[in-house]
Design an enzyme around this catalytic site. Structure first.
Site, short mmCIF file in Angstrom:
data_model
loop_
_atom_site.label_atom_id
_atom_site.label_comp_id
_atom_site.label_asym_id
_atom_site.label_seq_id
_atom_site.Cartn_x
_atom_site.Cartn_y
_atom_site.Cartn_z
N HIS A 82 0.87 -1.34 0.05
CA HIS A 82 -0.14 0.01 -0.07
C HIS A 82 0.89 1.13 0.02
O HIS A 82 1.95 1.46 0.43
CB HIS A 82 -0.94 0.09 1.16
CG HIS A 82 -2.05 -1.04 1.12
ND1 HIS A 82 -2.82 -1.24 2.00
CD2 HIS A 82 -2.36 -2.09 0.18
CE1 HIS A 82 -3.70 -2.22 1.79
NE2 HIS A 82 -3.35 -2.56 0.49
N GLU A 84 0.78 3.92 1.94
CA GLU A 84 1.32 4.17 3.13
C GLU A 84 2.33 3.42 3.67
O GLU A 84 3.59 3.89 4.36
CB GLU A 84 0.07 3.90 4.44
CG GLU A 84 -1.16 4.73 4.14
CD GLU A 84 -2.14 3.94 3.26
OE1 GLU A 84 -3.25 4.17 3.50
OE2 GLU A 84 -1.64 3.19 2.18
N CYS A 110 -6.22 1.14 5.51
CA CYS A 110 -6.51 -0.03 5.66
C CYS A 110 -6.16 -0.51 7.33
O CYS A 110 -5.28 0.23 7.65
CB CYS A 110 -6.18 -1.28 4.92
SG CYS A 110 -4.57 -1.52 4.90
N CYS A 113 -2.42 -1.04 7.75
CA CYS A 113 -1.60 0.31 7.44
C CYS A 113 -1.76 1.17 8.63
O CYS A 113 -0.89 1.84 9.16
CB CYS A 113 -1.99 1.03 6.28
SG CYS A 113 -1.28 0.29 4.83
#
Length: 153
Positions: A82, A84, A110, A113
């Site tokens: 991801h 992040e 999410c 993360c």
């Protein structure tokens, strides 16, 4: 926008940069960009996609798409990282502390993360849109991380 509408305020400014970072994404389902910022300075950027040196999803396909996995579920069924995660990793690779930083991101993190953001010392998240992950919202709230949505930036 800032005074007289001539300049974007800092949140809008950084979210506009996030939109450009997201254009580098190699994900077939959702293009996400992220910035880590402290004291109005960009510490690191990240976008979602396959790990460095591995084939992009455009070349090998998307397992989540093939299996019909809904957004916000079964994060482990993805070859990519991801945005992040990549921003945190870039900061770590270059020896940049993320403690006290703000995350600017295309959509709400999410739950995976969110846990990383807590441990990375992130104090604020500014997102362009939401994401269907109630656990992530609970984690960020429990950690005292402020979440702000700035849609339409």
């Amino acid at each position: 926008m800032g005074p007289g509408g001539l300049r974007p305020d800092w949140d809008d400014y950084f979210l506009r940069i996030v939109a450009v970072v997201a254009e580098r994404s190699t994900c077939l389902r959702r293009r996400v960009g992220a910035l880590l910022v402290r004291q109005k300075r960009i510490l690191a950027t990240g976008y979602n996609g396959a790990p460095t040196g591995l084939p992009h999803c455009a070349a090998v396909g998307c397992l989540r798409e093939e299996l019909g996995v809904a957004a916000g579920e079964r994060h482990e069924l993805c070859r990519g990282l991801h945005a992040e995660q990549n921003a945190i990793i870039q900061a770590a690779l270059h020896g940049v502390s993320t403690e006290g930083a703000t995350l600017y991101v295309s959509c709400h993190p999410c739950s995976v993360c969110a846990k990383m953001l807590v441990n990375a010392g992130i104090v604020r998240v500014v997102q362009a849109e939401s994401y269907p992950d109630a656990l992530a919202a609970e984690i960020l709230a429990a950690a005292g991380i402020e979440v702000t949505t700035r849609a339409g930036t």
